[in-house]
Design a protein around this motif. Structure first.
Motif: not given
Length: 349
Positions: A130, A132-133, A139, A142, A249, A255, A333, A335
């Motif tokens: 999880n 991001l990228d 995943h 975006r 994510f 994270w 998704y 942010l």
């Protein structure tokens, strides 16, 4: 969604920066969770072989109107082979590395899945769950990346999600990531080449033999359709384990490994026969807390997590409504915003 609230730990909707460490969680698990039991491991493997054999026997002897049931049973049992190889990839099947590698290759052969290729990519997923990228298993897309894709890739993605063909996603993942050793570090390429050679050799012998002895229909009947069922479960397990409108994510700077493994992966209850044939892979949260936990100890570990970290856990029951919620909402998704659908995406353009 049913989220356990057994204790008063930090609520699961706060998944960002935290002082909580993964080792803090692992210390609360019973030591028995990490004990390798050779009897349980090999008993599970033998039972799995018998179940696959039963599945193929049912395909061979079933009248045409019972073939779908036989295919579902055989394909689900084949998914159990993958879970045994999954334990081998995490070195939680046996203490000896060569035993893990041997059993892993044997379990993956009928699936035409290169063992070391998957093992290396999958371990990356566990290191970056999880994130991001970075998470390479599943995943979110975006929108800014989607807009740079070729038209064909966009069309495939839209068809998969809008037409609820998520169950084909695992095949694309398998084909794109696991046969090209150039995608791997130089020190890993020899292992990847070995695994690719193993499954290619198996296919080169097994497929012509099957076609010669049973015809093209025999190949479709005995291998291809059960293989599709296996990929249905692979796609479904992966999607449900790591996708929910409420699961964020996060970029690397925000994270946290402990929070991501506890709240970024989902426990889902399936029909008991599926859980039996697939060695409780649905009990997924403890596996993310520690990959050293063998499949036969996942339920013990999960009960401990419920008692000690219950407010972090996300628990679901497999249903059509669950799959509709995921496939209707979780297309893109952003942010700060989370998941949104194709409908929302096109409304903004």
């Amino acid at each position: 969604m049913t989220t356990s609230t057994i204790n008063s730990q930090k609520p699961s909707d706060d998944l960002g920066d935290s002082k909580l460490k993964l080792q803090d969680i692992i210390k609360t698990l019973p030591k028995e969770c990490f004990e390798l039991n050779h009897r349980k491991a090999w008993t599970g493997a033998v039972i799995n072989v018998l179940m696959v054999g039963l599945g193929y026997a049912s395909i061979a002897f079933s009248p045409w109107y019972l073939l779908p049931l036989a295919w579902v049973f055989a394909g689900t049992a084949l998914t159990g082979f993958f879970v045994i190889g999954h334990d081998c990839g995490h070195r939680s099947f046996a203490k000896s590395r060569w035993v893990n590698d041997l059993v892993g290759h044997l379990a993956f052969m009928p699936l035409i899945y290169p063992f070391h290729s998957w093992r290396i990519k999958h371990n990356h997923h566990h290191l970056h769950t999880n994130k991001l990228d970075e998470d390479n298993a599943w995943h979110p897309i975006r929108p800014e990346f989607y807009e740079t894709w070729p038209k064909l890739d966009k069309s495939v993605f839209e068809v998969l999600m809008r037409k609820r063909l998520w169950w084909l996603s695992s095949i694309l993942h398998w084909a794109n990531l696991h046969f090209d050793w150039r995608q791997y570090r130089k020190q890993d390429q020899s292992d990847v080449k070995l695994s690719v050679a193993v499954v290619v050799t198996f296919a080169a012998i097994a497929f012509p033999t099957l076609i010669i002895t049973t015809g093209v229909w025999g190949f479709i009947k005995f291998w291809f359709v059960p293989w599709l069922v296996y990929h249905f479960w692979m796609s479904t397990f992966t999607l449900v384990h790591h996708t929910d409108p409420e699961i964020p994510f996060l970029p690397g700077s925000e994270w946290n490994a402990a929070i991501a493994q506890l709240s970024g992966s989902v426990h889902c209850d399936y029909p008991r026969w599926v859980e039996f044939l697939c060695h409780d892979i649905n009990v997924h949260v403890p596996h993310h807390v520690s990959t050293a936990i063998p499949s036969y100890n996942l339920r013990l570990a999960h009960r401990s997590l419920q008692e000690n970290w219950g407010s972090y856990l996300r628990e679901e029951r497999f249903s059509l409504s669950l799959m509709r919620r995921i496939t209707d909402q979780c297309h893109f998704y952003s942010l700060g915003e989370g998941y949104f659908s194709f409908k929302d995406y096109y409304a903004r353009k």
